[in-house]
Enzyme design. Sequence first.
Site, short mmCIF file in Angstrom:
data_model
loop_
_atom_site.label_atom_id
_atom_site.label_comp_id
_atom_site.label_asym_id
_atom_site.label_seq_id
_atom_site.Cartn_x
_atom_site.Cartn_y
_atom_site.Cartn_z
N TRP A 129 -40.71 14.61 34.23
CA TRP A 129 -39.78 14.05 35.21
C TRP A 129 -40.29 14.15 36.65
O TRP A 129 -39.88 13.36 37.50
CB TRP A 129 -38.42 14.74 35.12
N TRP A 172 -28.32 10.96 36.49
CA TRP A 172 -27.63 12.21 36.84
C TRP A 172 -26.35 11.85 37.59
O TRP A 172 -26.34 10.94 38.41
CB TRP A 172 -28.54 13.08 37.69
N THR A 173 -25.29 12.58 37.33
CA THR A 173 -23.97 12.12 37.76
C THR A 173 -23.33 12.97 38.86
O THR A 173 -22.11 12.96 39.02
CB THR A 173 -23.01 12.04 36.55
N GLU A 174 -24.15 13.67 39.66
CA GLU A 174 -23.54 14.43 40.76
C GLU A 174 -22.65 13.54 41.62
O GLU A 174 -21.55 13.94 42.01
CB GLU A 174 -24.63 15.07 41.63
N GLU A 182 -36.17 23.82 36.99
CA GLU A 182 -35.54 24.34 38.20
C GLU A 182 -34.90 25.71 37.98
O GLU A 182 -33.71 25.90 38.19
CB GLU A 182 -34.50 23.33 38.72
N ASP A 190 -30.01 7.16 39.17
CA ASP A 190 -29.07 7.51 40.24
C ASP A 190 -29.70 7.27 41.62
O ASP A 190 -28.98 7.31 42.62
CB ASP A 190 -28.60 8.96 40.10
#
Length: 545
Positions: free
Chosen positions: A385, A460-462, A319, A412
């Site tokens: 991914w 992922w921990t957003e 990204e 997530d």
Amino acid sequence: MDLIPQVRLARSEGGSVELGDTARLEVGAGAESAARWIRGVLAPATGVDFLEAGTGGGGGAGNGDGVTVRLAVDAGLGPEAYRLGVEAGTVEIAGGDAAGVFWGVQTMRQLMAPAAFRRAPAPGAGPWTLPVCAVEDRPRFGWRGFMLDVARHFMPKDGVLRHLDLMAAHKLNVLHLHLTDDQGWRPEITRYPRLTEVGAWRERTKVGLRESPLWDERPHGGYYTQDDLREIVAYAAARHITVVPEIDIPGHSQAAIAAYPELGNTDVVDTAALPVLPEWGINPNVLAPTEAVLRFYENVLTELLDVFPGTFVHIGGDECPKEQWRASPTAQARIAELGVADEDGLQSALIRHFDRWLADRGRRLIGWDEILEGGLAEGAAVSSWQGYAGGIAAARAGHDVVMCPQSQVYLDWRQAEGPDEPVPIAHARTLEDVYRFEPVPAELTAAEAEHVIGTQANVWTEVLDSPRAVDYAVYPRLAALAEVAWSALPPPAERDWPDFEARMRTHYARLDALGVEYRPPGGPHPWQRRPGVPGRPLDGPPTIV
């Protein structure tokens, strides 16, 4: 026996063996780490004294009712394989190497009552028994991983150590630690102190995904000293887990740019005004492709190589929007200087640089599948991914692949449809969905499939802003991924879901004993919901490529 992950061969002979208050531990050369774990974890949990052979008490002739636990290495079994036998008076565990002995001990623990997973025995716990049985087992993949994002929401050191214990209980052996991103820089770098003085802290945090109007106005952050990281690495190594650090290059780098503005594209952006990013999503502020930036990250990696001794170093590579490079005279001059075709070629040149740099130091680069853009570096491995396509292309080109497609093993993502799932993301991925995940695409030949070195689940921990939220997202689905990674399962449609579901009923009791706040099979507890925090539902079935 309700073992998870499922073993290759298990034979129950009927009857059981009681450990007693004391047991004798006979430890062969190479099995010392498993013995230390027994004495340091299993003994306090059960109250059983595991005494070294020859010290008296426990096990063997003249030593009361206890048993002898024998740990040994038998190289003929192969890497990480083990053989476990329980019969009257003895428990024998042989591993093909030290890791194999350790995994055998984890199976021994699962053969005991779930209370063996506590840290101290509850009143009335025991007597501790093992079924008379024989087990032979070995893993399918050498890379059985879990990626933990500590950049978006920082997890204090003790939380990371706890997840290593949980990984060991599931025979997972790679912790991919996502240490840097736009929203935070977590590893101490002594040469560049502002990376943690500035880059480890953001002033506020978006609650929910980018579309959410909600904010947490409290500053958020934290970082690991190098001694903290060495402790994490040592704790992992004692459990035969390798820690793979991820330092993002060239995208997902705004926290680093906030600390050192000269790292950004200063000829098109006022980088001195950039904060550590307080929200989520793909971000246009990327590293400048200059020699000075290369030297900066070489110095960062030099310090980290001293902390992380494992073979692989993850450099992200995902990204990375190219708009700033297209507008940057410096970047365009760099494209001409390197003789590459375009901005994708420029990113490929950066990746190739670090591939060679790491190879010169005996390490290997791994990155997300965008590192395929513009041509893949010679020695690089790929974390696939975006689906299977990147992994298939890499394997066909002779590159090693870790399969972790978002549509299958991003933990997530929501676990069910319906209004009660907290901050729902994307499509529902149930426990059964993860159990039916197949890491090796059918399109690959047998030779190409050898390049699929393993699989991992990513979290992922957003929107996972506490250890409780991480527990909910990760478990029980990581238990299913552990079985996919370890066990010799049939094709997905032929897998025995009712059998796995039945074994999970016992495994939930183990997770309870471990203090894991997993998602219950019937849906979230009231305190696990997040009413009023919007997620991002997607319409239609997921695209799997």
